[in-house]
Scaffold this motif. Sequence first.
Motif, PDB file in Angstrom:
ATOM      1  N   ASN A 176     -11.856  -6.392  22.000  1.00  0.00           N
ATOM      2  CA  ASN A 176     -11.726  -6.067  23.417  1.00  0.00           C
ATOM      3  C   ASN A 176     -13.091  -6.056  24.091  1.00  0.00           C
ATOM      4  O   ASN A 176     -14.047  -5.475  23.555  1.00  0.00           O
ATOM      5  CB  ASN A 176     -11.095  -4.682  23.600  1.00  0.00           C
ATOM      6  CG  ASN A 176      -9.685  -4.614  23.072  1.00  0.00           C
ATOM      7  OD1 ASN A 176      -8.751  -5.072  23.707  1.00  0.00           O
ATOM      8  ND2 ASN A 176      -9.520  -4.040  21.888  1.00  0.00           N
ATOM      9  N   GLU A 206      -8.439  -7.903  26.624  1.00  0.00           N
ATOM     10  CA  GLU A 206      -8.212  -8.170  25.214  1.00  0.00           C
ATOM     11  C   GLU A 206      -8.533  -9.639  24.946  1.00  0.00           C
ATOM     12  O   GLU A 206      -7.959 -10.533  25.569  1.00  0.00           O
ATOM     13  CB  GLU A 206      -6.757  -7.865  24.874  1.00  0.00           C
ATOM     14  CG  GLU A 206      -6.450  -7.896  23.394  1.00  0.00           C
ATOM     15  CD  GLU A 206      -5.021  -7.477  23.114  1.00  0.00           C
ATOM     16  OE1 GLU A 206      -4.209  -8.358  22.761  1.00  0.00           O
ATOM     17  OE2 GLU A 206      -4.722  -6.269  23.279  1.00  0.00           O
ATOM     18  N   LYS A 244     -10.391  -2.889  30.240  1.00  0.00           N
ATOM     19  CA  LYS A 244     -10.647  -3.848  29.169  1.00  0.00           C
ATOM     20  C   LYS A 244      -9.953  -5.177  29.410  1.00  0.00           C
ATOM     21  O   LYS A 244      -8.989  -5.272  30.169  1.00  0.00           O
ATOM     22  CB  LYS A 244     -10.175  -3.291  27.824  1.00  0.00           C
ATOM     23  CG  LYS A 244      -8.666  -3.124  27.703  1.00  0.00           C
ATOM     24  CD  LYS A 244      -8.302  -2.491  26.367  1.00  0.00           C
ATOM     25  CE  LYS A 244      -6.798  -2.265  26.239  1.00  0.00           C
ATOM     26  NZ  LYS A 244      -6.022  -3.492  26.064  1.00  0.00           N
TER      27      LYS A 244
END
Length: 313
Positions: A269, A160, A158
């Motif tokens: 995210n 953020e 991911k």
Amino acid sequence: MNYTLNQLRIFVKVAQNQSITKASEELHLTQPAVSIQLRNFQDQFPIPLTEVVGRRLYLTEFGKEIALASEKVLSEINAINYKTLEYGGNLAGQLKIAVVSTGKYVMPYFLSGFMTKHSKVDLVMDVTNKASVIRSLENNEVDFALVSVLPKHLNIDKVELMENILYLVGSEDSLKIDKKRRLKSLANAPLIFRENGSATRMAMENYLNSKNIKVSKKVELTSNEAVKQAVVAGLGYSIMPLIGIKNELMNDSLKIYNLPGLPIKTNWNLIWMSSKRFSPVAKTFLKYLKEEKESIIQTEFNWFKSYAKKEYG
């Protein structure tokens, strides 16, 4: 057989929508034009591709097979076009992103600069609920997904993006919540929820459960916009992401109410499967995002930070 690429595109769009009307809207064609091309395509097969039952159009089993084959052909044609552009020195291809419905207030700002810079890239962005977004990611139908709650059952990576803050909101015309007894008053107030599968609904239910609030009056709606308009109209209260109510706060059609345990804070995210093999487009977008993220947040979401720091009555 002598069908055309245009007929393939029209048939695929009809198959996806199971509606000539919706297909014509998406293709920017008239319904008669779509119907004629669909009939010409059908005339080249001895077996029906579609059937109408109760005024609804359905694909036959043969039609489903032809739709799948048609999608593959069109995909290969697109690949040829993109390869041609790449050899001309252009980044080309499709960028596919699934976005939870409230994320439509976030994701376009992180895409705009990239799409302007790379004009030969085509964007496919599906805005839907959390369950559908995760399913698209799991089935490898998209490159990335934008979520505020990370799926625990998937092996993902991911980036953020930014904070997601949720407040209890109501309209000035709605039933006033007693400041001294707000939690108890909330139990007796009409509450407006998103549909099952929504991360916003999950956050709202978790909050109410944590405060042992038993809901007496409940309304369920299927989109963030529908919830917002219902709250503005005075139908009740809801816990909503700040990101989606900027205009309503600025024109005073919505009011934020302070309650113990609020606001709820999560993060937006951009996620992808750890095993995902990125296309050149997806790889370039991820690089762009990491380099430009802070600048985008500062430029486009400065208002968000100022609202998030306020104290509410």
